[in-house]
Scaffold this motif. Sequence first.
Motif: not given
Length: 607
Positions: A512-518
């Motif tokens: 469960h890999e993800f990113t968030l906006p800066g």
Amino acid sequence: MSAPFDASAFLNTCTGRPGVYRMFDEGGKLLYVGKAKNLKKRLASYFRKTGLAPKTAALVGKIVQVETTITANETEALLLEQTLIKEWRPPYNILLRDDKSYPYVFLSDGDFPRLGIHRGAKKQKGRYFGPYPSAGAIRESLALLQKAFQVRQCEDSYFKNRTRPCLQYQIKRCKGPCVDLIEPGEYAEDVRHSVMFLEGRSNALSEELSSSMEQAAAVLDFERAAELRDQIGVLRRVQDQQSMEGGTGDVDVVAATVNPGGACVHLISVRGGRVLGSKNFFPQVAIEEGVDEVMSAFLAQYYLGSQERELPSELIVNVVHDDFAALIEAIHALRDVELSISHRVRGTRARWQQLAVTNAEQALSARLANRQHLAARFDALAEALDLDESPQRLECFDISHSSGEATVASCVVFGPEGPLKSDYRRYNIEGVTAGDDYAAMRQALTRRFSKVKDGEGKLPDILLVDGGKGQLAMAQEVLQELAVPELILLGVAKGVTRKPGLETLYLNDAAHEFTLPGTSPALHLIQQIRDESHRFAITGHRARRGKARRTSSLEEVAGVGPKRRRELLNHFGGLQELNRASVEEIAKAPGISKKLAESIYAALHSE
């Protein structure tokens, strides 16, 4: 109607450094301006439950906002306080008449001259030093000079009619020249030292006193050496570091700082060489935006956004950007005003610049610790992780060491109201291969969650692990081995460029890999907790590494060896006075650069 002032939350973020505070009512009207040697202690005295005078209680009942401005020392705080009182005339301040003449220090003629304050025409025979910006600053300096050199300050009529020493002699503020208890030659030497200070030759005076102190100690005259040590200490306390006044021109000093969670721009207004006030701005920025980008955007919006805003002749900034040349041209075209932007400045302007930086950093730290601000970011984290409700307890682990030496693991804890420092823990890691961060993390997590298995301690809602897939897998193994009830795991891995804002997040497992906006408040919260964990681990590691050899806070400063430590202590007259000194005062010591002075100041004031 606005919410009542949360004094407890405000005091938790307040600094213990000297400065000025301003109290405002619900309509934004300035109620009171005050100064403090320790802002936190002074402001806490207003919000105690009992013992307030009626006037103070009435003031506190109207407060909805308190703003602070940090200064380098108490003298600067006094000068800024008087400037603000004269400018705004707050209703709860004692307002004195505005004297039309500036005060001077007067040294009379004769065998036993006196020091005093003088205003008006210079008709008396003697020497005049000044002018000074306020009588309060002179009184404070004269009181300390009296402690150091004991030159009399009584009127001549009083002096000539004494038959025995007065109280000033008894409390060691005078050497009794009125009844011939001191030789004219010895008294003249004290006067000479006082004149050296008043002429601004305080460095030469300090060197002379330091040399005399060493000579006295060498011949075992320790009483005289102690007297000289005290004189050096007093002298350092009143050194000319009054950066609130003494400059020239109309200047705006602008400092920007960026941290995970936000940015702050602090603006100090200087008109006619005097600091008139300051203000904080909190622009919304993405984590990946640098300080120079924040500065450029702020200057353009602030100075081009309103044609009614008064423009100074110069801007002093703490960071440069390529767009500054275009900004200067745009201001000239729009307002027909010639404006310059300076970055490398010296003297008083450098002190203004450093004050702006210090205040920006303090204001941003206070904002990030604000309860409402934090609670909103906890809600954003719940939304980002698709949780049914906002988490109440976050824990984050980090590892710090130097090539495997003195490995320390940290655990920091945050709740919606901010850091829970009483729950912070450090773990000295033993018995693992040097540099094996996985084994170190395993040991720290095992020690932490073994207590939960035994029915002790609280479980976090979310466990953050600073690291990638490997550290996350290690945390999963430990929790499974200890049969810890299910909790949310969040791995925080730096991106390829290792720049803030580009982190990769793992929720519970590597799949469960993800990113968030800066710009995400949730990512700002994660960054803040991770950075706090990193700071806490590093300070613990450094303390452990240096414990065996450190006997003084100066010994851990690179570039400060035994000889330089001795010279520093001689220069200031002891460690206590060195602790009181600002960065600029430390930098005036022989052989101490500005950069080294900053390192020494940081070591002396570290947690």
